[in-house]
Design a protein around this motif. Structure first.
Motif, PDB file in Angstrom:
ATOM      1  N   UNK A 142       0.665  -1.091   0.066  1.00 15.25           N
ATOM      2  CA  UNK A 142       0.054  -0.077  -0.067  1.00 15.25           C
ATOM      3  C   UNK A 142       0.844   1.142  -0.033  1.00 15.25           C
ATOM      4  N   UNK A 143       0.542   2.070  -0.835  1.00 14.66           N
ATOM      5  CA  UNK A 143       1.294   3.313  -0.860  1.00 14.66           C
ATOM      6  C   UNK A 143       0.247   4.574  -0.447  1.00 14.66           C
ATOM      7  N   UNK A 161     -10.660   3.073   2.455  1.00 19.13           N
ATOM      8  CA  UNK A 161     -11.678   3.133   1.586  1.00 19.13           C
ATOM      9  C   UNK A 161     -12.210   1.612   1.713  1.00 19.13           C
ATOM     10  N   UNK A 162     -13.333   1.262   1.865  1.00 19.98           N
ATOM     11  CA  UNK A 162     -13.931  -0.099   1.953  1.00 19.98           C
ATOM     12  C   UNK A 162     -13.779  -0.771   0.411  1.00 19.98           C
ATOM     13  N   UNK A 163     -13.689  -1.882   0.168  1.00 19.66           N
ATOM     14  CA  UNK A 163     -13.717  -2.213  -1.103  1.00 19.66           C
ATOM     15  C   UNK A 163     -14.329  -3.698  -1.160  1.00 19.66           C
ATOM     16  N   UNK A 164     -14.712  -4.088  -2.407  1.00 21.59           N
ATOM     17  CA  UNK A 164     -15.203  -5.295  -2.844  1.00 21.59           C
ATOM     18  C   UNK A 164     -14.559  -5.835  -3.661  1.00 21.59           C
ATOM     19  N   UNK A 212     -10.866  -3.054   3.712  1.00 21.80           N
ATOM     20  CA  UNK A 212     -10.858  -1.799   3.577  1.00 21.80           C
ATOM     21  C   UNK A 212      -9.278  -1.689   3.316  1.00 21.80           C
ATOM     22  N   UNK A 213      -8.831  -0.446   2.425  1.00 19.45           N
ATOM     23  CA  UNK A 213      -7.421   0.193   2.270  1.00 19.45           C
ATOM     24  C   UNK A 213      -7.293   1.240   2.979  1.00 19.45           C
ATOM     25  N   UNK A 242      -2.172  -4.307   5.387  1.00 19.59           N
ATOM     26  CA  UNK A 242      -1.200  -4.629   4.296  1.00 19.59           C
ATOM     27  C   UNK A 242      -0.241  -5.572   4.874  1.00 19.59           C
ATOM     28  N   UNK A 243      -0.002  -6.807   3.903  1.00 23.55           N
ATOM     29  CA  UNK A 243       0.779  -8.093   4.638  1.00 23.55           C
ATOM     30  C   UNK A 243       1.826  -8.296   3.617  1.00 23.55           C
TER      31      UNK A 243
END
Length: 551
Positions: free
Chosen positions: A13-14, A61-64, A84-85, A205-206
């Motif tokens: 993630x950036x 931001x939630x995401x699907x 989410x991100x 973020x993994x």
């Protein structure tokens, strides 16, 4: 309708981008937040790494996940908050508050109640369940899985049953170990389908790096070990499949969008029409081979969280063992590590991540150094030293003394002020592997102002036999350390360029650790599960003298 097999796994993630990894049961177009990516195929299995761009810095931001337009994630009636991100950005960098979760050695859940009781409660599973009930501002900013995400040589009973039928076609393959890519697919499915694990990996973020059990116990211990394994008829397929699956499941997501765009192997894979296994097999063979003192692929990588710099070192596949060398990391890759650790830019905290600890219990570290000297001798004494090395797992940084000293030199340089830039507030080495957790303070020759620590967290979910506990407690005793240091000196070992002492530990049992960073202040916290969604704080150690941020 195409289904989601594994994932989504949130990876790099950036400020305005993120990568999300998925596995599906057929070819499809994956869509996340308006970004569409076509899957690629490996031996009948299908994967995609979706590079989501255009995100707003410092937002969540939630995401699907949609496959060919159909929503497949989150599952219906999910008990967890939406995936989410949370992007990085100037506001979070300025605030300087980060929580970095880390641990290693996570064995999968098993169905048999007696075996499950032996392994205890999965620390990451419990952390995820607890996290789901807390507000997002308390969630970790990153999760670092530092080795042994899967166990290719210690199989669950259900995995043994699953592969049993295939052995009729391959009678020379071992009954109790994984060999081919298809079998690795099953290992990752078992490890990553647990609902709690699946959710935390979809939201935090993994980053990942492998250790020996991802391929085989003692993997790349020595040149003798490599030559012994090469005699096994099934080994070439095993290491090829292990490295290929690592590239697909773990390595790809460690890379930033810019690094992916510059990666020729990734470009070939996603451009290929049909099964990419031949390309991946060639890639894996290249990664395994030593050519001119280097490996064909660099698995070490770099992340950043504001003013916290994270350099993850491949201390397994990166080893150089042929032509008389015995190096934890080849010269070219070590040079890359040094450049990333020392590159200009404001840094409050430097994290050097290596699956095997740099600083072991002192007595054990001395034993490993003496063994390296013994195993290098000619004749029967060298052969005996090699047998002891393999039997005792004497293969951590002190057993690669040239590399141990070089890492000490890097840490000394990194802990010092450079030009107009002040020294970091801390330099920490994060590790796993050794089935006990501890924090140690190091005094490195030539070091600057920044305090240096070894922080080890292992296991997240595994069994620790009683004899291991006794051995590590003895290894930390000062009396044993004095004896082994005198012995190592008599055997010709030079004095290490670092001394260290234990701040806390050894902590035995399933454990997850977190670095809590607040400006130039940092604590490490070790937690152990007490229930399905509860953990107790086993220990907390302050790593810096700097006050907490007032921002």
């Amino acid at each position: 309708m195409t289904s989601l097999v594994l994932g989504p796994v949130l990876r790099h993630v950036g400020d305005d981008s993120a990568t999300v990894w998925v596995q599906t049961d057929g070819p499809t177009t994956v869509e996340i937040l308006g970004t569409r990516t076509r899957t690629f195929e490996v031996s009948g299995h299908h994967y995609a790494l979706v590079v989501v761009t255009g995100l707003i810095p410092d937002t969540r931001t939630p995401y699907e996940v949609h496959l060919d337009g159909e929503r497949v994630w989150p599952p219906a009636a999910s008990p967890f908050p939406p995936s989410s991100i949370a992007t990085r950005g100037p506001a979070s960098a300025s605030a300087g508050r980060h929580r970095i979760l880390f641990g290693s050695c996570r064995y999968v859940k098993v169905a048999d109640p007696r075996t499950a009781a032996t392994f205890g409660i999965d620390a990451l599973d419990a952390y995820s369940a607890r996290m789901a009930g807390r507000p997002p501002q308390e969630w970790p900013d990153a999760l670092l899985l530092i080795g042994d995400q899967v166990y290719a040589d210690e199989l669950t009973p259900q995995t043994v049953r699953r592969i049993a039928g295939r052995r009729d076609q391959h009678p020379d393959w071992p009954d109790d170990e994984i060999v081919n890519f298809e079998e690795y697919v099953g290992l990752y499915r078992d490890a990553w389908t647990d609902p709690e694990i699946r959710w935390i990996m979809s939201t935090v973020p993994t980053g990942m790096i492998f250790d020996d059990h991802d391929i085989r116990d003692d993997w790349n211990t020595s040149d003798v070990w490599r030559r012994q394994m090469a005699q096994e008829s099934w080994w070439a397929e095993r290491v090829r499949s292990g490295l290929a699956s690592y590239w697909v499941y773990q390595h790809l997501g460690n890379l930033s969008p810019d690094e992916l765009a510059d990666d020729p192997d990734y470009a070939k894979i996603i451009a290929h029409d049909g099964d990419t296994w031949p390309l991946l097999a060639e890639l894996a063979d290249r990664a395994d081979a030593e050519v001119d003192g280097s490996k064909g692929i660099r698995f070490s990588f770099r992340w950043a969280l504001g003013r916290t710099r994270i350099v993850v070192i491949d201390s397994r596949n990166g080893r150089i063992l042929g032509d008389g060398d015995h190096l934890m990391v080849g010269d070219r890759e070590f040079g890359w590590i040094e450049e990333r650790a020392l590159e200009p830019g404001p840094t409050d905290h430097l994290l050097l991540v290596t699956s095997v600890p740099w600083l072991l219990p002192p007595a054990i570290g001395d034993l490993e150094t003496v063994n390296e000297i013994a195993a290098a001798r000619p004749g029967w004494r060298g052969r005996l030293g090699e047998k002891i090395r393999q039997a005792g797992d004497l293969e951590h940084w002190p057993a690669f003394r040239e590399s141990f000293d070089r890492l000490a030199g890097l840490i000394a340089a990194a802990s010092s002020a450079r030009g107009d830039e002040p020294a970091p507030a801390s330099v920490s080495v994060l590790s796993g592997d050794v089935h006990h957790s501890y924090a140690a303070r190091a005094d490195v020759d030539g070091a600057g102002e920044a305090p240096v620590h070894q922080l080890t967290c292992s296991p997240v979910h595994n069994h620790v036999p009683p004899y291991v506990r006794v051995g590590f407690r003895l290894g930390w005793s000062r009396a044993a350390g004095r004896l082994t240091r005198a012995w190592s000196t008599r055997k010709g070992a030079s004095t290490p360029p670092v001394t260290w002492h234990k701040l806390g530990g050894p902590y035995f049992g399933n454990t997850i650790a977190s670095l809590e960073i607040d400006g130039r202040h940092a604590d490490v916290v070790f937690e152990q599960p007490t229930g399905a969604a509860s953990l107790r704080e086993a220990a907390r150690h302050t790593l810096t003298s700097a006050p907490r941020s007032s921002r």
